[in-house]
Every structure is written in C-alpha cells, then in structure tokens.
Write a protein that holds these residues in place. Structure first.
Motif, PDB file in Angstrom:
ATOM      1  N   LYS A 210      48.092  85.860  62.966  1.00  0.00           N
ATOM      2  CA  LYS A 210      48.358  85.988  61.528  1.00  0.00           C
ATOM      3  C   LYS A 210      48.031  85.314  60.497  1.00  0.00           C
ATOM      4  N   ALA A 211      47.132  84.156  60.740  1.00  0.00           N
ATOM      5  CA  ALA A 211      46.597  83.517  59.777  1.00  0.00           C
ATOM      6  C   ALA A 211      45.690  84.084  58.926  1.00  0.00           C
ATOM      7  N   PRO A 212      44.732  85.031  59.134  1.00  0.00           N
ATOM      8  CA  PRO A 212      43.953  85.999  58.590  1.00  0.00           C
ATOM      9  C   PRO A 212      44.653  86.450  57.625  1.00  0.00           C
ATOM     10  N   GLU A 213      45.782  87.228  58.005  1.00  0.00           N
ATOM     11  CA  GLU A 213      46.660  88.024  57.246  1.00  0.00           C
ATOM     12  C   GLU A 213      47.387  87.448  56.171  1.00  0.00           C
ATOM     13  N   ALA A 214      47.666  86.136  56.529  1.00  0.00           N
ATOM     14  CA  ALA A 214      48.465  85.436  55.705  1.00  0.00           C
ATOM     15  C   ALA A 214      47.353  84.873  54.451  1.00  0.00           C
ATOM     16  N   LEU A 215      46.144  84.574  54.617  1.00  0.00           N
ATOM     17  CA  LEU A 215      45.125  84.451  53.555  1.00  0.00           C
ATOM     18  C   LEU A 215      45.200  85.696  52.658  1.00  0.00           C
ATOM     19  N   LEU A 216      44.914  86.877  53.160  1.00  0.00           N
ATOM     20  CA  LEU A 216      45.036  87.896  52.251  1.00  0.00           C
ATOM     21  C   LEU A 216      46.106  88.226  51.597  1.00  0.00           C
ATOM     22  N   ALA A 217      47.312  87.948  52.284  1.00  0.00           N
ATOM     23  CA  ALA A 217      48.439  88.079  51.553  1.00  0.00           C
ATOM     24  C   ALA A 217      48.605  87.080  50.356  1.00  0.00           C
ATOM     25  N   ILE A 218      48.120  85.934  50.390  1.00  0.00           N
ATOM     26  CA  ILE A 218      48.132  84.866  49.481  1.00  0.00           C
ATOM     27  C   ILE A 218      47.233  85.613  48.249  1.00  0.00           C
TER      28      ILE A 218
END
Length: 259
Positions: A210-218
């Motif tokens: 989920k880390a890549p999605e977290a950056l996109l969400a930021i």
C-alpha cells in the motif's frame, strides 16, 4: 333206706346244689372286677392318649405359631429388602442424574474453556500479500473497522481505526490500518491528518504493497489543499521509489494534468 343214709344223701345233695351257686357268684365278682380294671386301664389309656394328643396339638400349635412368626419376620425382611432396593434404585437414579448433570457441566466448562482458548489463541491472517498472527479480538476489531470503510462510513471508521492503532501498536494490521485511516480522514476532508497517516505508513513500511498508493493519496490531499508544488514533488517521489507500480502510472497522469 335207713334214716342215716337218707340224711347223708340229703346233705350230699344240698352240698351239691350249694357249690355251683357259690361258684357263680364268685365268677360275677371277678368278671365285674376285671371289667372295672379294664375300664380303668382303658380310661387311663384314653387319658394318656388325650394328654399325648393335647401335648402334640400344643407342640403343633407352637410350631405353627413359630412358623407363622418366622413367615411374618421373613415377609418383614422381604418388605425391608424391597424398601432398601427401591431406595437404592432411587439413589442410583439420582446418582445417574447427578453424574449426567456433572458431565453436562464439565462439558460446558470444557467448551467454555476451549472457547476462551480459541478467543485467546492467535489466528493466521493473510492481508495485503502478507501473513502474520493476530489475536482473535485484534482481528475482530480490525474487521469491524474495515467494514465501516466498505460502507463508506468514514465518520465512524476514522475513530475506530485510530482506536485500533492505539490499542495494537505492534500489530501486523498496523500498515493496512494506517492506510485506511488515511482514507477515512480523506473522506472526512481532514487532508492534513490524512497526509500524516499516509506518511507514517511510507516511513514505517516502505516495502508495503500500500506504500505507493499512500504516496499517491498524499499528492491527492495536497491537490485538495491547493498545494500543487507539493503534489508534484510527492508524485516525483512516487515515480522514483515505485516506478513500476500502478500508483506511479496514475501519478504520471496526474502530474501531466498539474502542468
């Protein structure tokens, strides 16, 4: 015949006549006496017989009475034994019921113990391509909170996930719970709080799926905050760290739109 011979003949005749009469009287007395003796003996024999019979009758009566008493005692003993058997049967039945009740209680206790053990025994969890052990209560609380995310009930999901993270800070659920907390905060338009949650995930678990999605969400939160510069910087970080991820591809498209 001379006078003397006649006298002698008369005397002889008289003697002859007198002797039988005397003998008959003597025979009657003897016979009467014999009869009386016989009667006395018979009466004595009858009396002895009656006494013997009375004695035998008394003995028989005594024996019958003794037998009656013995039978009565035997009947009393039989009734006593029947009563004892009935009491023992009742006690056995009660004992059987008590044993059955104890077995049921033991089963309930064993079942309760097993249930408590199952509640305390860690379970294997597979989530976001990762496997870990979690307590049943831990799993239940996470599932409940994630169920609120599925319902898009972000107002309830955000505090539920925050509470979960405080209670289980070392849980294998932490990266996923942090990611969904950020999403719930985003849904509540708490963009700064959401950015903090997503940053926490990337910082603590950079290799998490989920880390890549977290950056996109930021970056999305920054766009909502009108921080385009910050969003471009975050997308650049995403593309650099996770270039082959779907989130990186979506970030490139978003970056083009920002220009």
């Amino acid at each position: 015949m001379s006078q003397m011979p006649r006298a002698l003949a008369a005397i002889g005749l008289a003697a002859t006549l007198w002797v039988p009469a005397h003998a008959g009287i003597f025979d009657d007395d003897e016979a009467r006496k014999a009869i009386l003796d016989l009667r006395a003996k018979l009466e004595a024999s009858n009396e002895a017989h009656r006494a013997k019979q009375a004695e035998l009758n008394q003995k028989m009566a005594d024996q019958l009475e003794q037998l009656r008493r013995s039978l009565l005692d035997l009947n009393n003993q039989i009734e006593g034994l029947r009563g004892d058997m009935a009491r023992m049967r009742g006690e056995n039945e009660q004992l059987t019921r008590d044993v059955a009740e104890l077995q049921r209680k033991q089963k309930d206790v064993t079942t309760g113990i097993d249930e408590r053990i199952r509640k305390l025994e860690p379970v294997k969890v597979s989530l976001d391509d990762r496997e870990f052990l979690a307590d049943p209560e831990e799993k239940r609380l996470y599932d409940d909170a994630f169920g609120l995310i599925r319902k898009s009930d972000f107002n309830a999901a955000a505090p539920a996930l925050a509470s979960f993270l405080r209670r289980f800070p070392a849980s294998g659920y932490v990266p996923s719970a942090t990611f969904w907390l950020g999403n719930a905060q985003y849904g509540r338009r708490e963009y700064k709080e959401a950015i903090a949650s997503f940053r926490s995930l990337v910082a603590s678990s950079p290799d998490h799926p989920k880390a890549p999605e977290a950056l996109l969400a930021i970056a999305n939160c920054q766009i909502e905050l009108k921080d385009a510069k910050g969003a471009r910087r975050t997308i650049g970080e995403l593309v650099q760290q996770y270039p082959k991820s779907e989130a990186a591809q979506a970030g490139r498209e978003r970056l083009a739109a920002l220009k």
